[in-house]
Design an enzyme around this catalytic site. Sequence first.
Site, PDB file in Angstrom:
ATOM      1  N   LYS A  47       0.810  -1.018  -0.076  1.00 41.98           N
ATOM      2  CA  LYS A  47       0.037  -0.153  -0.077  1.00 41.98           C
ATOM      3  C   LYS A  47       1.139   1.355  -0.346  1.00 41.98           C
ATOM      4  CE  LYS A  47      -4.134  -2.445   0.536  1.00 41.98           C
ATOM      5  NZ  LYS A  47      -5.120  -1.849  -0.882  1.00 41.98           N
ATOM      6  N   LYS A  51     -13.214  -7.276  -6.446  1.00 44.06           N
ATOM      7  CA  LYS A  51     -13.824  -7.125  -4.989  1.00 44.06           C
ATOM      8  C   LYS A  51     -15.321  -7.705  -4.532  1.00 44.06           C
ATOM      9  CE  LYS A  51     -11.354  -4.013  -2.096  1.00 44.06           C
ATOM     10  NZ  LYS A  51     -10.176  -4.052  -3.350  1.00 44.06           N
TER      11      LYS A  51
HETATM   12 MG    MG Z   1      -6.780  -1.642  -3.913  1.00 42.20          MG
END
Ligand code: MG
Length: 327
Positions: free
Chosen positions: A140, A246
Site C-alpha cells: 500500500k 472485489k
Molecule cells: Mg485496491
Amino acid sequence: MAYRFEFRPYQRRFRQPVRTHHGEWQVRQGLILKLTDENGHSGYGEVAPLPWFGSETFDQALAFCQQLPSQLSDQAVPSLLPTLPACQFGLESVFANLERRLSPIDLPNAQCGVLLPRGQEALDNWQQFWKKGHRIFKCKIGVDSVAAEMDWLEQLLGQLPFGAKLRLDANGGLNELAARQWLDWCDRNGQRIEFLEQPLPPNAFDTLMRLSYRYRTPIALDESIASLEQLKAHFHRGWDGIYVIKASIMGSPHRLQHFYHKYPIDVVISSVFETAVGRQALIRLAIDLAMVYPDIPHRALGLGTQQWFPNDGLSQTDWPQLWQQLD
Ligand SMILES: [Mg+2]
C-alpha cells in the site's frame, strides 16, 4: 424446495491495523450464512461488507439478514436490492455452495499475491512468503510522503529475488503530480512492477486514461469499479487496463460471470479480508472464469490476506467447525 436459513455475525481484529489511504482498519466484521436442505446437507456463504467502497454497512447487512425468514426458497435471491451487494453475493454463494457440494480447494501460492505490511515490516516479512512460493507482493502506498515510501520500496526491490513482482496500491490517494512520480519510478523498475493500482480517485477517470497511455506500467482500477454497474460503465468508456474485482461486494457473482464471458477483460480477483468461506467462493469464481477461457493467462489472485488475522478458527475450511467457532 425450502431451506433452513441461519446466520452468525463474526468480528476479527487484525493482528495489526491495515493502513491505507482510507485510514486505519482495526476490525473486520461480517456474517456467515448457512443454508440446510431437507436432507440435512448444508452450504455456507459470507457477507463481507466494505462501506468505504460503497457497499452496505455491517449494520445494514445484519438488519437485512435478521428480517429474512428462517425458511428460504431459492426464489428469494434474485429479488435483492442493488443497495445490498455484499448480501447479494453472500446469498447467491450460499445457494451455489449447497447445490454444487464441492470440497474446498486450496490455491497454489504462486497464484496468490500476498499483501505485505508497510515500511520496515515489509522488509522483515517478505522472505517467509517467498519461501512458501508467493511471487507477487502487494504494498500500500499513498499514506506517507512519496519520498519516504519510495525509500522503503527501493530497499524492498533491492532484497527481492529475480522473479518477484510488486503490485502497488495507492487506494486513490495520490494527486496527479505524485501519480506521475510513481509511474516514472515504476517505469524505471520495468518488469519488476506488475501494476500501479488506483493512483487517483474514481472521479479522475480522464486523467487515469491519459496516464495509462503515457506510461508503460499498467494501471489497475479498484475503487473506480467497486460495483458491477461502475465496472460496466468504465468498460464502455474505454478502460482497457486492469480491473481489480472485489467480487464479495459486487453483488451477483452470476451477473459478474455473465459480463466477463461476454467481455473477457484483464482481471485480478481480489479479497476484502473474507474468512475462509468467502475466500472459497472467490476461488470457485476464479476457476469458473478461467474454465471458459483456459488459453488466456491469468493474473495471480489478490487473496493473500489471511496472515493479517490471528488464529481464530475462521481461516479453516472445515465448515461445521468454523460455524461452531461463532456460537
Ligand atoms: Mg485496491
